[in-house]
Design an enzyme around this catalytic site. Structure first.
Site, short mmCIF file in Angstrom:
data_model
loop_
_atom_site.label_atom_id
_atom_site.label_comp_id
_atom_site.label_asym_id
_atom_site.label_seq_id
_atom_site.Cartn_x
_atom_site.Cartn_y
_atom_site.Cartn_z
N CYS A 147 19.45 6.94 -14.94
CA CYS A 147 19.50 7.58 -16.24
C CYS A 147 18.45 7.04 -16.95
CB CYS A 147 20.99 7.20 -16.68
SG CYS A 147 21.15 8.05 -18.54
N CYS A 182 19.94 6.11 -20.62
CA CYS A 182 20.92 4.83 -20.92
C CYS A 182 21.32 4.56 -19.63
CB CYS A 182 22.11 5.60 -21.75
SG CYS A 182 22.54 6.96 -21.60
N SER A 183 22.60 4.64 -19.26
CA SER A 183 23.00 4.29 -17.84
C SER A 183 24.26 4.85 -17.26
CB SER A 183 23.65 2.82 -18.12
OG SER A 183 24.46 2.71 -19.14
N CYS A 184 24.17 6.34 -17.57
CA CYS A 184 25.21 7.26 -17.07
C CYS A 184 25.03 6.92 -15.48
CB CYS A 184 24.78 8.82 -17.37
SG CYS A 184 24.73 9.05 -19.17
FE FE Z 1 23.11 7.64 -19.72
#
Ligand code: FE
Length: 216
Positions: A121, A124-126
């Site tokens: 991602c 961010c950190s999906c």
């Molecule tokens: Fe994300």
């Protein structure tokens, strides 16, 4: 809603530019509270930070990814399931109640000798939480998020994976709405193994595309 709205925080405090500037460098509120709590408990000798690290590591790499591993093993032994998973992962996983009402669109991508898939991602950190549990800290790190797009083969090498030069690499960028599951290649020599034995071989990293599945 744009893909990453869930990470944007508008504190609605006009005229507090300086405060906002400082605030933006701090972890988000829940993370900050957890840190504060951890510091306090450690200070009072109630918990050992190493124990917490060990638990987080267990959930990141052992317990969390087990559901995804079962999906991969089933795809390896059941070609009709694999066909449906690759065609429409959201529907297929929802039918067996694996998405837990997260309302996410899941896409499954299959690794082959010709094509290796990796997931990131970039914003961010999906991450596919219902299938893989907590994301590992490196997945959320800026170096991984930026470098995997520019130099996936170099990043793979740092994970100890060297692919044949002729294997193409495709990097999938997750969003809040679309999450990816890599179906790794089934290891050679696993023909006689049961679905359960196969599931035990499937690692978290192999389902993100930063690892391969091997018999050992
Ligand atoms: Fe994300």
């Amino acid at each position: 809603m744009s893909p990453h709205d869930h990470h944007h925080h508008d504190h609605g405090e006009p005229g507090l530019g300086e405060h906002h500037h400082i605030h933006s460098k701090l972890p988000s509120d829940p993370a900050l509270r957890v840190k504060a709590l951890e510091s306090l408990l450690t200070e009072k000798g109630l918990v050992d930070p190493a124990t917490i690290d060990a638990w987080v590591e267990t959930y990141e790499s052992k317990i969390g990814p087990r559901i995804g591993a079962r999906v991969v093993a089933r795809a390896w032994v059941d070609s009709e399931f694999k066909r449906r998973l690759l065609a429409d992962a959201t529907k297929t996983l929802d039918e067996i109640d694996l998405l837990g009402n997260q309302g996410q669109h899941m896409v499954a991508v299959e690794n082959t000798p010709q094509l290796h898939n990796m997931v990131v991602c970039t914003l961010c950190s999906c991450y596919p939480l219902p299938l893989l549990g907590l994301p590992p800290s490196w997945y959320k790190s800026a170096p991984y998020r930026s470098r995997v797009v520019i130099d996936p083969r170099g990043v793979l090498k740092e994970f100890g994976v060297e692919l044949p030069a002729e294997t193409k690499i495709r990097v999938w960028d997750s969003t809040a709405e679309v999450r990816y599951l890599v179906v790794p290649q089934r290891p050679n020599g696993s023909d006689g193994m049961s679905e359960e034995q196969l599931a035990a071989l499937v690692t978290r990293d192999s389902m993100i595309g930063t690892g391969l599945v091997s018999l050992t």
